[in-house]
Write a protein that holds these residues in place. Structure first.
Motif, mmCIF file in Angstrom:
data_model
loop_
_atom_site.group_PDB
_atom_site.id
_atom_site.type_symbol
_atom_site.label_atom_id
_atom_site.label_comp_id
_atom_site.label_asym_id
_atom_site.label_seq_id
_atom_site.Cartn_x
_atom_site.Cartn_y
_atom_site.Cartn_z
ATOM 1 N N ALA A 25 17.857 105.137 11.697
ATOM 2 C CA ALA A 25 17.699 105.706 9.840
ATOM 3 C C ALA A 25 16.338 105.500 9.932
ATOM 4 O O ALA A 25 16.063 106.277 8.942
ATOM 5 N N PHE A 26 15.456 104.721 10.481
ATOM 6 C CA PHE A 26 14.239 104.811 10.281
ATOM 7 C C PHE A 26 13.184 105.220 11.620
ATOM 8 O O PHE A 26 11.735 105.116 11.055
ATOM 9 N N GLY A 27 13.931 106.070 12.242
ATOM 10 C CA GLY A 27 12.888 106.120 13.471
ATOM 11 C C GLY A 27 12.034 105.601 14.132
ATOM 12 O O GLY A 27 11.294 105.574 14.783
ATOM 13 N N MET A 28 12.320 104.287 14.655
ATOM 14 C CA MET A 28 12.015 103.396 15.365
ATOM 15 C C MET A 28 12.869 102.764 16.585
ATOM 16 O O MET A 28 13.771 103.969 16.780
ATOM 17 N N PRO A 29 12.213 102.584 17.354
ATOM 18 C CA PRO A 29 10.818 102.120 17.452
ATOM 19 C C PRO A 29 9.806 102.731 17.259
ATOM 20 O O PRO A 29 9.804 104.064 17.593
ATOM 21 N N LEU A 71 9.628 93.074 16.660
ATOM 22 C CA LEU A 71 10.718 93.171 17.279
ATOM 23 C C LEU A 71 11.513 93.847 15.490
ATOM 24 O O LEU A 71 12.878 94.062 15.971
ATOM 25 N N MET A 72 11.119 92.515 14.843
ATOM 26 C CA MET A 72 12.113 92.775 13.678
ATOM 27 C C MET A 72 11.140 94.047 12.941
ATOM 28 O O MET A 72 13.153 93.970 12.081
ATOM 29 N N GLU A 73 10.476 94.519 13.193
ATOM 30 C CA GLU A 73 10.701 96.107 12.507
ATOM 31 C C GLU A 73 11.806 97.573 13.441
ATOM 32 O O GLU A 73 12.185 97.883 12.346
ATOM 33 N N LEU A 74 11.881 96.879 14.559
ATOM 34 C CA LEU A 74 13.521 97.485 15.240
ATOM 35 C C LEU A 74 14.483 97.081 14.429
ATOM 36 O O LEU A 74 15.378 98.566 14.077
ATOM 37 N N PHE A 75 14.514 96.180 14.284
ATOM 38 C CA PHE A 75 15.667 95.632 13.296
ATOM 39 C C PHE A 75 15.877 96.627 11.292
ATOM 40 O O PHE A 75 16.367 95.957 11.105
ATOM 41 N N HIS A 76 14.843 96.956 11.205
ATOM 42 C CA HIS A 76 14.121 97.317 10.116
ATOM 43 C C HIS A 76 14.890 95.863 9.539
ATOM 44 O O HIS A 76 14.844 95.654 8.184
ATOM 45 N N PHE A 77 13.953 95.064 9.634
ATOM 46 C CA PHE A 77 13.852 93.647 8.563
ATOM 47 C C PHE A 77 12.267 93.525 8.743
ATOM 48 O O PHE A 77 11.405 93.801 9.099
#
Length: 117
Positions: A25-29, A71-77
């Motif tokens: 949803a946020f285009g990660m990574p 890693l947290m950005e990948l999980f939207h945290f």
């Protein structure tokens, strides 16, 4: 929330980052991550799938502070609180309190950071 990130970690490890990004949803990574950073993500995801990070006696390791952050950005945290839980001659154990950017649900993880990393 650990089950949520564990499932996302499993998926990340099964597909290429480009495929994961298209389905996220946020285009990660982030498309600008280096190979070294992608390796940190893979290492972190493997550890999450193995159940690491949930307790101080079984923390995430060898990803450092930067690896934990991506890693947290990948999980939207997002990290909302970082504190040193324990310090040793080898390094320090961080207690990381994070919040999901959409749901607001909280997650606490432990990350051991070696001196000099």
């Amino acid at each position: 929330m650990y089950g949520y990130i564990s499932e996302k970690a499993r998926i990340f490890l099964k597909v290429k980052p480009e495929i994961y990004r298209k389905q996220d949803a946020f285009g990660m990574p982030d498309v600008d991550l280096t190979e070294e950073e992608l390796d940190l993500l893979k290492s972190g995801c493997k550890q999450i799938v193995e159940g690491k990070g949930q307790t101080p006696d079984n923390p995430l390791t060898d990803i450092g502070i930067h690896g934990f952050t991506i890693l947290m950005e990948l999980f939207h945290f997002e990290k909302c609180m970082q504190s040193i839980y324990k310090s040793t001659n080898e390094g320090f154990l961080d207690k990381m309190e994070c919040v999901h950017v959409v749901t607001g649900q909280e997650l606490v993880l432990y990350n051991f950071v070696k001196k000099g990393s």
